[in-house]
Enzyme design. Structure first.
Site, PDB file in Angstrom:
ATOM      1  N   GLY A  39       0.888  -1.324   0.114  1.00  0.00           N
ATOM      2  CA  GLY A  39      -0.135   0.068  -0.216  1.00  0.00           C
ATOM      3  C   GLY A  39       0.760   1.572   0.038  1.00  0.00           C
ATOM      4  CD  GLN A  43       3.067   5.907   2.959  1.00  0.00           C
ATOM      5  OE1 GLN A  43       2.200   5.090   2.921  1.00  0.00           O
ATOM      6  NE2 GLN A  43       4.116   4.676   3.456  1.00  0.00           N
ATOM      7  CB  CYS A  94       5.303   2.459   8.081  1.00  0.00           C
ATOM      8  SG  CYS A  94       4.555   4.056   6.796  1.00  0.00           S
ATOM      9  CG  LEU A  95       6.622   1.219   2.029  1.00  0.00           C
ATOM     10  CD1 LEU A  95       5.906   1.628   0.719  1.00  0.00           C
ATOM     11  CD2 LEU A  95       7.794   0.450   1.373  1.00  0.00           C
ATOM     12  CG  HIS A 120      -0.426   0.916   6.909  1.00  0.00           C
ATOM     13  ND1 HIS A 120       0.004   0.559   8.266  1.00  0.00           N
ATOM     14  CD2 HIS A 120      -0.052   1.754   6.741  1.00  0.00           C
ATOM     15  CE1 HIS A 120       1.172   0.883   8.341  1.00  0.00           C
ATOM     16  NE2 HIS A 120       1.433   1.843   6.864  1.00  0.00           N
ATOM     17  CD  GLU A 121      -1.757   2.454   3.027  1.00  0.00           C
ATOM     18  OE1 GLU A 121      -1.525   3.550   3.396  1.00  0.00           O
ATOM     19  OE2 GLU A 121      -0.802   1.310   2.537  1.00  0.00           O
ATOM     20  CG  HIS A 161       0.047   6.263   5.946  1.00  0.00           C
ATOM     21  ND1 HIS A 161       1.029   7.106   6.345  1.00  0.00           N
ATOM     22  CD2 HIS A 161       0.267   4.816   5.632  1.00  0.00           C
ATOM     23  CE1 HIS A 161       1.840   6.146   6.741  1.00  0.00           C
ATOM     24  NE2 HIS A 161       1.199   4.642   6.106  1.00  0.00           N
TER      25      HIS A 161
HETATM   26  O1  GNR Z   1       4.422  -2.684   2.703  1.00  0.00           O
HETATM   27  C1  GNR Z   1       3.808  -2.460   3.503  1.00  0.00           C
HETATM   28  N1  GNR Z   1       3.242  -3.289   3.942  1.00  0.00           N
HETATM   29  C2  GNR Z   1       2.113  -3.546   5.782  1.00  0.00           C
HETATM   30  C3  GNR Z   1       2.574  -4.930   6.056  1.00  0.00           C
HETATM   31  C4  GNR Z   1       1.252  -4.675   7.135  1.00  0.00           C
HETATM   32  C5  GNR Z   1      -0.062  -3.959   7.253  1.00  0.00           C
HETATM   33  C6  GNR Z   1       0.314  -2.668   6.718  1.00  0.00           C
HETATM   34  C7  GNR Z   1       1.379  -3.070   5.486  1.00  0.00           C
HETATM   35  S1  GNR Z   1       1.662  -0.933   4.512  1.00  0.00           S
HETATM   36  C8  GNR Z   1       2.894  -1.029   3.913  1.00  0.00           C
HETATM   37  C9  GNR Z   1       3.036  -0.395   2.917  1.00  0.00           C
HETATM   38  C10 GNR Z   1       3.581   1.273   3.384  1.00  0.00           C
HETATM   39  O2  GNR Z   1       3.572   1.976   4.151  1.00  0.00           O
HETATM   40  N2  GNR Z   1       2.025   2.018   2.912  1.00  0.00           N
HETATM   41  O3  GNR Z   1       1.099   3.075   3.784  1.00  0.00           O
HETATM   42 NI    NI Z   2       2.561   3.085   5.773  1.00  0.00          NI
END
Ligand code: GNR
Ligand code: NI
Length: 173
Positions: free
Chosen positions: A46, A51, A94-95, A136-137, A140
């Site tokens: 995601g 980001q 998270c990236l 999670h997204e 953000h």
């Molecule tokens: O790549 C991602 N892997 C992930 C693994 C478990 C829960 C959420 C994620 S999202 C993350 C990419 C990211 O930072 N998205 O905002």
């Molecule tokens: Ni993230």
């Protein structure tokens, strides 16, 4: 399409509540395409607009299994219409916080209303990795990171580590 730079925590742009998007025009579709390319390149499942420094309410994702066909998704102005009371704990990363993985507890299933790439409002249910990912997204887009669910001590340690990493990266360039 072009790759965009992924912002690293801590960054004030990752802490802002994002603005709803209006007309889904060519500019927004280009941004979404670039975000998908950036996400696949990273690689991640995601990526949310803040980001890449755009304080807008959209995110992209692809939580299809590695062996299966890619399933690129773009969600504009997403919101929850339902969250299950049943919770589940998954390890998240998270990236914007590379190489840190921690357990987070969230709803096991969610329903989300959003506008798709054609600007059509749709409702969709997610479970498993998809449910983890959309929660999670959407966080953000409200300026929230998964480390905000951890203890202040743990979060402080992670933030300190990230500040050090950013300094090292700045020196190398
Ligand atoms: O790549 C991602 N892997 C992930 C693994 C478990 C829960 C959420 C994620 S999202 C993350 C990419 C990211 O930072 N998205 O905002
Ligand atoms: Ni993230």
């Amino acid at each position: 399409m072009s790759l965009r730079k992924i912002l690293l925590h801590p960054d004030p742009r990752l802490k802002k509540a994002c603005e709803p998007v209006g007309d889904i025009d060519a500019g927004l579709r280009k941004l979404a395409d670039d975000m998908l390319e950036t996400m696949y390149d990273a690689p991640g499942v995601g990526l949310a607009a803040p980001q890449v420094g755009k304080v807008l309410r959209l995110f992209v994702m692809d939580f299809s299994a590695k062996e299966s066909e890619p399933d690129p998704r773009v969600l504009f102005n997403p919101r929850f219409s339902w969250l299950s009371e049943e919770l589940n704990t998954h390890e998240e990363g998270c990236l914007s916080i590379p190489d840190i993985y921690e357990d987070v507890t969230r709803s096991e299933r969610v329903r989300m209303v959003y506008q798709n790439i054609d600007g059509v409002e749709v409702e969709e249910e997610f479970e498993g990795l998809g449910a983890t990912c959309v929660q999670h997204e959407l966080d953000h887009l409200d300026g929230k990171l998964f480390i905000d669910y951890l203890s202040a001590i743990k979060r402080g340690m992670i933030t300190k580590k990230m500040k050090k990493l950013k300094k090292e990266l700045a020196r190398d360039t």
